[in-house]
Design a protein around this motif. Structure first.
Motif, mmCIF file in Angstrom:
data_model
loop_
_atom_site.group_PDB
_atom_site.id
_atom_site.type_symbol
_atom_site.label_atom_id
_atom_site.label_comp_id
_atom_site.label_asym_id
_atom_site.label_seq_id
_atom_site.Cartn_x
_atom_site.Cartn_y
_atom_site.Cartn_z
ATOM 1 N N CYS A 1 0.854 -1.184 0.000
ATOM 2 C CA CYS A 1 0.000 0.000 0.000
ATOM 3 C C CYS A 1 0.895 1.241 0.000
ATOM 4 O O CYS A 1 2.120 1.152 -0.016
ATOM 5 N N ASP B 1 -4.714 -2.454 0.514
ATOM 6 C CA ASP B 1 -5.991 -1.782 0.250
ATOM 7 C C ASP B 1 -6.436 -2.254 -1.120
ATOM 8 O O ASP B 1 -5.810 -1.930 -2.138
ATOM 9 N N HIS C 1 -6.719 0.318 -3.936
ATOM 10 C CA HIS C 1 -5.576 1.132 -4.352
ATOM 11 C C HIS C 1 -5.613 1.257 -5.876
ATOM 12 O O HIS C 1 -5.985 0.321 -6.590
ATOM 13 N N THR D 1 -11.245 0.193 3.105
ATOM 14 C CA THR D 1 -10.412 1.000 2.214
ATOM 15 C C THR D 1 -10.323 2.438 2.708
ATOM 16 O O THR D 1 -11.251 2.945 3.350
ATOM 17 N N ARG E 1 -9.829 4.556 0.312
ATOM 18 C CA ARG E 1 -10.064 5.143 -1.003
ATOM 19 C C ARG E 1 -11.498 4.878 -1.461
ATOM 20 O O ARG E 1 -11.728 4.347 -2.563
#
Length: 264
Positions: A17, A85, A88, A115, A117
């Protein structure tokens, strides 16, 4: 199996990550990846950008790991990517689709995906569901986002725009109050202080305020730990402050979303 209080098993089809916010500063996975690289672990031989990642922590997909859950007969709660993650930007959508294909094939398990994101979720999952010809979210997949400070409370809003059987927020490590956090579309809220070397302190009022907010919204709260600083200051029996018997009674709350409480 897993020592994480809110799950039972970890599954890492991807590893690696990049740090993107203050909650990543003391990332346990980054430290562990460096150690595993030194031990020769095959999954941790790709280095990441030293500015945001580290030795053994470059984004890597592991096709051979995709079939692991197919061999687990007993139903379990599975934390997907404790060492990465899944959303990503450098994880290919095609590989995420393969992860979804495995989860679809193993409805006996409940998958918990976390996550930092969440803005990527709607557009990526639209492609995943189109490829797999699925018309609705998988009932055994929970989608969550990490929020450590109020500056990142907007991640919950991004998550709320994603269809999911269960949406959850992990406020760990909780580094400040979250007055802007909107929980109306969030089913589950995990709360925890930071642990390990360099841990930052937690104020119990932050937890109390979030428990009250969860009650108002009907969100199930789960207090995981109060962190290493609190544990040290109160001579707690666990160095992470993870034993509820040590806590003030009003913080001893560990609930799961209503639709899975019986299985918890």
């Amino acid at each position: 199996m897993s020592n994480i209080e809110w799950t039972e098993q970890t599954w890492n089809p991807t590893t690696g990550c990049d740090r993107i916010s203050p909650g990543c500063d003391n990332c346990y996975a980054l430290t562990m990846a460096k150690r595993l690289k030194g031990m020769g672990s095959a999954k941790y031989q790709t280095d990441g950008d030293p500015r945001t990642s580290g030795p053994g922590f470059g984004i890597t997909t592991h096709t051979d790991t995709l079939t692991e859950p197919l061999r687990w007969k007993k139903p379990r709660k599975v934390f997907v990517n404790s060492m990465s993650d899944l959303f990503h930007a450098r994880v290919p959508v095609e590989f995420i689709t393969d992860v979804w294909r495995t989860m679809h094939a193993t409805p006996q398990h409940t998958y918990q995906i976390l996550t930092k994101r969440p803005a990527r979720l709607p557009r990526v999952l639209d492609r995943v569901y189109e490829t797999l010809d699925l018309n609705e979210p998988l009932p055994n997949v929970w989608l969550g986002t990490s929020i450590e400070t109020d500056d990142h409370a907007r991640r919950a809003t991004a998550l709320s725009h994603t269809l999911a059987a269960v949406r959850f927020v992990s406020a760990e490590p909780l580094l400040g109050p979250l007055p802007s956090l909107e929980l109306d579309d969030i089913d589950w809220l995990i709360l925890g202080g930071e642990s390990g070397a360099g841990a930052r302190s937690l104020e119990l009022q932050w937890i109390a305020d979030l428990l009250a907010a969860a009650r108002r919204s009907g969100t199930a709260p789960f207090v995981k730990q109060l962190g290493s600083v609190w544990a040290r200051e109160h001579n707690a029996s666990d160095s992470k402050g993870g034993k509820p018997d040590d806590w003030p009674a009003e913080l001893r709350v560990r609930e799961y979303p209503q639709n899975l409480r019986a299985a918890a």
